[in-house]
Design an enzyme around this catalytic site. Structure first.
Site, PDB file in Angstrom:
ATOM      1  N   TYR A   1      27.608 -19.011   6.182  1.00 54.48           N
ATOM      2  CA  TYR A   1      26.414 -20.323   6.260  1.00 54.48           C
ATOM      3  C   TYR A   1      26.820 -21.244   6.998  1.00 54.48           C
ATOM      4  O   TYR A   1      26.909 -21.831   6.096  1.00 54.48           O
ATOM      5  CB  TYR A   1      25.841 -19.871   5.411  1.00 54.48           C
TER       6      TYR A   1
ATOM      7  N   GLY B   1      15.573 -17.187  -0.215  1.00 51.73           N
ATOM      8  CA  GLY B   1      16.310 -18.515   0.043  1.00 51.73           C
ATOM      9  C   GLY B   1      15.350 -19.633   0.094  1.00 51.73           C
ATOM     10  O   GLY B   1      14.093 -18.904  -0.608  1.00 51.73           O
TER      11      GLY B   1
END
Length: 328
Positions: free
Chosen positions: A59, A290
């Site tokens: 990420y 998220g």
């Protein structure tokens, strides 16, 4: 109501039933990011009762892990950190997967690479142990026995507390289980992504493997009606995702309009209702959601206190069948 909690398989590690996913914080495929805002979102999640923080080296090529490490300074003991291994850019072993910021990234789960990745993650996370260590994507070039042997060695050393797998077939999970305990399996799961109910979830239930469902809001598709004029810019993956088409936005609008009375009765947002649905279904132990800003994190955490009864579940499922079947 207090945040619902659960345990991560045989490890016995207790965590919140709502987890914070940090993929978007890394910026990659999300049109960039803001470190300060992301750190505030993590701290707000902890304040709201979310204890599981899910991240990964891929990420943002370490950016997300570094953000998590900074945000948890002085609060490490409050969090259950899940991070991953198996997507690497320090070697060209394994199989090429994608390019990120000019770096070729490979799927590789060889023993020496896992040890290297773990040390790098510990540095970025500013901790001396990882609660849940997950193989991010599976590597066809390395025997599962070798991968599991490395994970068990790290567990024996105290560098990881529990072992997880992600993006895995039932057959591969069974192979992992032949070599040791697996505490969690992380897979995509939402109202419009329910395939694992028939494939992976039964095996997980049989072996007490906790399921962590990622993309609980389907990249934001299920967070509520999307403004027809909204544009996704830069490298934001949603710009080219057919699910976010104008036609689909119309279907979603009809879906949410039908469920407005349910939402009003529950006293929550549409996003909270969809997250609560994933937990109430019983397929996943943790719904990963998220967030990149404080308010979004607080709203997601609030879903942990939303109680859906059988009537609400039936109405949601029926509305999804009428309006969203073509989105899958």
């Amino acid at each position: 109501m207090k945040m619902k909690t659960t345990t991560l398989g045989p490890s016995g590690i207790e965590c919140s039933a709502i987890g914070l996913g940090t993929w978007a914080m890394g910026g990659w495929m999300w049109g960039g990011g803001d470190n300060a805002a992301a750190e505030a979102a993590i701290q707000a999640s902890l304040d709201a009762g979310v204890t599981l923080i899910d991240t990964a080296p891929a990420y943002g090529l370490g950016r997300s892990e570094s953000i998590v490490g900074t945000a948890l300074k002085g609060r490490r003991h409050e969090a259950v950190i899940a991070t991953k291994c198996g997507l690497v850019w320090h070697t060209q072993k394994g199989t090429h997967f994608f390019e990120e910021d000019g770096h070729p990234v490979y799927r590789y789960l060889g023993r020496e690479s896992i040890f290297h990745e773990c040390e790098e993650s510990l540095k970025r996370l500013q901790t001396d142990y990882i609660d849940l260590y997950i193989t991010h994507w599976q590597d066809s070039t390395t025997p599962v026995a070798e991968t599991m042997d490395a994970l068990l060695a790290l567990k024996k050393e105290g560098k990881i507390r529990a072992i997880g797998v992600s993006n895995v077939s039932p057959e591969t999970l069974a192979e992992y289980l032949r070599h040791g305990p697996v505490d969690a399996a992380q897979e995509r799961y939402s109202l419009i992504d329910r395939e694992i109910e028939q494939t992976l979830a039964p095996l997980c239930s049989e072996h007490d493997v906790a399921v962590l469902g990622y993309s609980s809001l389907a990249l934001g598709l299920l967070a509520g009606p999307i403004d027809p004029a909204r544009e996704f810019k830069g490298d934001d993956q949603r710009a080219s995702n057919p699910r976010f088409s104008e036609a689909n936005r119309s279907k979603l609008k009809a879906f949410f309009e039908e469920l407005e009375p349910v939402r009003e009765q529950l006293g929550c947002s549409f996003g909270q209702m969809m997250i609560a649905w994933t937990v109430a279904r019983g397929t996943v132990a943790v719904a990963l959601c998220g967030a990149r800003v404080r308010q979004q994190a607080i709203e997601n955490a609030g879903a942990g206190a939303v109680a859906l009864g059988d009537d609400a579940l039936r109405l949601i499922d029926a509305a999804a069948k009428r309006h969203l079947g073509a989105l899958a």
